[in-house]
Design an enzyme around this catalytic site. Structure first.
Site, PDB file in Angstrom:
ATOM      1  N   TRP A 171     -25.686  72.874  36.242  1.00  0.00           N
ATOM      2  CA  TRP A 171     -24.456  72.585  36.873  1.00  0.00           C
ATOM      3  C   TRP A 171     -24.075  71.841  38.479  1.00  0.00           C
ATOM      4  CZ3 TRP A 171     -23.897  74.719  41.872  1.00  0.00           C
ATOM      5  CH2 TRP A 171     -22.544  74.683  42.457  1.00  0.00           C
ATOM      6  N   GLU A 217     -22.465  72.860  32.531  1.00  0.00           N
ATOM      7  CA  GLU A 217     -21.416  74.411  33.243  1.00  0.00           C
ATOM      8  C   GLU A 217     -20.529  73.769  33.861  1.00  0.00           C
ATOM      9  OE1 GLU A 217     -21.512  78.391  36.105  1.00  0.00           O
ATOM     10  OE2 GLU A 217     -23.686  77.110  35.014  1.00  0.00           O
ATOM     11  N   LYS A 240     -16.729  74.377  35.915  1.00  0.00           N
ATOM     12  CA  LYS A 240     -15.774  75.564  37.144  1.00  0.00           C
ATOM     13  C   LYS A 240     -14.603  74.659  37.661  1.00  0.00           C
ATOM     14  CE  LYS A 240     -17.653  77.053  41.480  1.00  0.00           C
ATOM     15  NZ  LYS A 240     -18.738  77.743  42.495  1.00  0.00           N
ATOM     16  N   ASP A 271     -18.862  80.283  32.949  1.00  0.00           N
ATOM     17  CA  ASP A 271     -18.578  81.313  33.721  1.00  0.00           C
ATOM     18  C   ASP A 271     -18.082  82.183  33.756  1.00  0.00           C
ATOM     19  OD1 ASP A 271     -18.981  82.639  36.084  1.00  0.00           O
ATOM     20  OD2 ASP A 271     -20.918  81.107  36.468  1.00  0.00           O
ATOM     21  N   HIS A 293     -15.790  81.484  36.588  1.00  0.00           N
ATOM     22  CA  HIS A 293     -15.269  79.244  36.653  1.00  0.00           C
ATOM     23  C   HIS A 293     -13.830  78.855  36.702  1.00  0.00           C
ATOM     24  CE1 HIS A 293     -19.655  78.138  37.834  1.00  0.00           C
ATOM     25  NE2 HIS A 293     -18.878  78.962  38.350  1.00  0.00           N
ATOM     26  N   HIS A 337     -22.237  83.292  31.310  1.00  0.00           N
ATOM     27  CA  HIS A 337     -22.569  83.321  32.385  1.00  0.00           C
ATOM     28  C   HIS A 337     -21.459  84.557  32.326  1.00  0.00           C
ATOM     29  CE1 HIS A 337     -25.187  80.253  34.091  1.00  0.00           C
ATOM     30  NE2 HIS A 337     -25.929  80.789  34.080  1.00  0.00           N
ATOM     31  N   ASP A 392     -13.978  82.430  42.626  1.00  0.00           N
ATOM     32  CA  ASP A 392     -15.286  82.252  41.909  1.00  0.00           C
ATOM     33  C   ASP A 392     -16.540  83.367  42.734  1.00  0.00           C
ATOM     34  OD1 ASP A 392     -17.871  81.898  40.753  1.00  0.00           O
ATOM     35  OD2 ASP A 392     -17.746  80.390  41.114  1.00  0.00           O
ATOM     36  N   ASP A 423     -18.809  85.806  42.467  1.00  0.00           N
ATOM     37  CA  ASP A 423     -19.815  86.372  41.720  1.00  0.00           C
ATOM     38  C   ASP A 423     -19.963  87.800  42.126  1.00  0.00           C
ATOM     39  OD1 ASP A 423     -20.403  83.757  40.447  1.00  0.00           O
ATOM     40  OD2 ASP A 423     -20.733  83.405  42.873  1.00  0.00           O
ATOM     41  N   ASP A 425     -24.640  85.987  36.183  1.00  0.00           N
ATOM     42  CA  ASP A 425     -24.726  85.225  36.946  1.00  0.00           C
ATOM     43  C   ASP A 425     -23.448  85.598  38.229  1.00  0.00           C
ATOM     44  OD1 ASP A 425     -24.966  83.023  38.627  1.00  0.00           O
ATOM     45  OD2 ASP A 425     -24.260  81.797  37.417  1.00  0.00           O
TER      46      ASP A 425
END
Length: 417
Positions: free
Chosen positions: A183, A224, A226, A257, A260, A284, A292, A294, A324
């Site tokens: 990533w 990965e 995004k 993810d 993402h 993820h 994003d 998290d 993640d």
């Protein structure tokens, strides 16, 4: 009759064998992310300072790990409260330089991660690995593998090559395939003139990074995407479309993810389409709140949807599940435990679905019965099956684990500076 017997009988009425679900769940490892334990600081400098690359952990909860030993102690405490056998996902910035000076990222090798391998082997853990394309002076302008400067771009290519070799050796020593995930944060804060150029450079850089064929018994490459990042709100070179095409071209795994994508996109809806064209998937599991951000994974509809799709489509054997997120506003060990247990709960719920009945209704065009059954099974005593799974794995069921975390905070975390 025991609580579990009641659950067993309740599910049997729908043709579901809870013992089969428990056995199946025990075969699925979750890869815990090391960076939750220290707010993505790593150990390359004594201050753990994050610079560049659109990475941000918010909050300042006391007790953050500041050494390798502290991070490992915290991980062990978290793993002791999570049922099943799992994995650890490492970033390259967590190298062990305790035996000497810090080495530049393009020069790291297996020696800087041998203590992690030894630690994992002693705990029967597999390892996954990530090059760290952020928190470095050469990433301060938000460009790495797309950098127009040949020297800087070569530095990051060399870092990726070194990390692939490290990951392969991790897998060889542990006898468990290491997923090596790429990533990068590269993009622009505002609207670019040239969207094509950086993507052409990224493809060229990735081709150089992946040029050596490694032993696929011990390693698996993943890329990965995004949607946007901090400092790259308008444009990200490594978009979903770019990496979807690249994964098809190179036959790598594609990493999705959960944070993402656009808030209205459902990650679960992408899984069957992607696995029709790429060999494997890396997930993820995260929780974005409006962006994003998290957040710690919940047992919510998006998480359940992801796990339902994996089970319904029989995709688990082609999917690697990792976490993640990084929340520094709450107890970091609790964040690991909550997120991992919720991911496992979502998997168990999916494994307890009466799929033959549901498929039968769907194939017969009886969508009324399909919807009715979807809703009725929500009232089945799933929690009793989860409790049994925890008991068999000698970890606390219910919220009993929280007291252990509180005690650890009092006895260990509160003593840290």
């Amino acid at each position: 009759m025991s609580n579990y017997s009641l659950a067993l009988d309740s599910y049997q009425q729908y043709g579901v064998d809870t013992e089969t679900a428990i056995r199946k769940l025990s075969t699925v490892p979750i890869s815990l992310h090391c960076w939750q334990g220290d707010d993505i600081g790593g150990f390359e400098n004594p201050e753990g300072k994050i610079t560049g690359g659109g990475i941000l952990a918010t909050g300042n909860y006391p007790g953050k790990a500041s050494t390798l030993e502290e991070l490992r102690d915290d991980l062990e405490k978290a793993l002791s409260l999570i049922p099943g056998k799992h994995r650890l996902n490492l970033h390259a910035c967590y190298a062990d330089f305790s035996g000497g000076k810090t080495i530049e990222r393009n020069k790291v090798d297996i020696a800087h991660f041998q203590s992690w391998i030894d630690w994992a082997k002693g705990r029967c853990l597999g390892l996954d690995f990530n090059p760290t394309f952020f928190s470095h002076p050469l990433a301060n302008d938000g460009r790495t593998l797309t950098h127009p400067d040949d020297g800087i771009r070569s530095f990051w290519i060399e870092h990726g090559i070194a990390c692939r070799k490290i990951g392969e050796e991790m897998g060889r020593q542990l006898g468990s395939k290491t997923v090596i995930n790429i990533w990068i944060p590269d993009g622009y804060k505002d609207i670019p003139v040239d969207r094509k150029g950086p993507r052409e450079l990224l493809e060229k850089s990735l081709d150089a990074l992946f040029c050596e064929n490694l032993d696929d018994r011990f390693h698996l490459d993943a890329v990965e995407s995004k949607l946007f990042g901090i400092g790259s709100e308008a444009y990200v070179a490594g978009s979903h479309e770019f990496y979807m095409g690249y994964a098809m071209k190179k036959r790598t795994a594609l990493c999705l993810d959960a944070g993402h994508f656009h808030p209205t996109e459902q990650l679960a809806d992408k899984i069957s389409s992607i696995l029709q064209f790429v060999p494997s998937l890396l997930l993820h599991v995260s929780r974005g709140v409006r962006w994003d951000s998290d957040h710690v994974v919940l047992l919510d509809d998006p998480t359940r949807g992801i796990m339902e799709e994996l089970v319904r489509g029989d995709f688990l054997h082609r999917t690697h599940i990792g976490l993640d997120y990084f929340d520094a506003s709450i107890n970091r060990i609790a964040a690991w435990v909550i997120g991992t247990r919720n991911t496992l709960k979502a998997l168990l719920l999916a494994m307890l679905e009466p799929l033959p009945l549901l498929r039968g209704y769907e194939q017969a065009g009886d969508y009324t019965s399909r919807l009715a059954l979807f809703e009725e099974i929500k009232a089945l005593p799933f929690g009793l099956v989860w409790e049994e799974y925890c008991l068999r794995n000698n970890v606390p069921s219910g919220a009993a684990w929280l007291q252990e975390v509180k005690s650890y905070e009092k006895d260990v975390l509160s003593r840290r500076g």
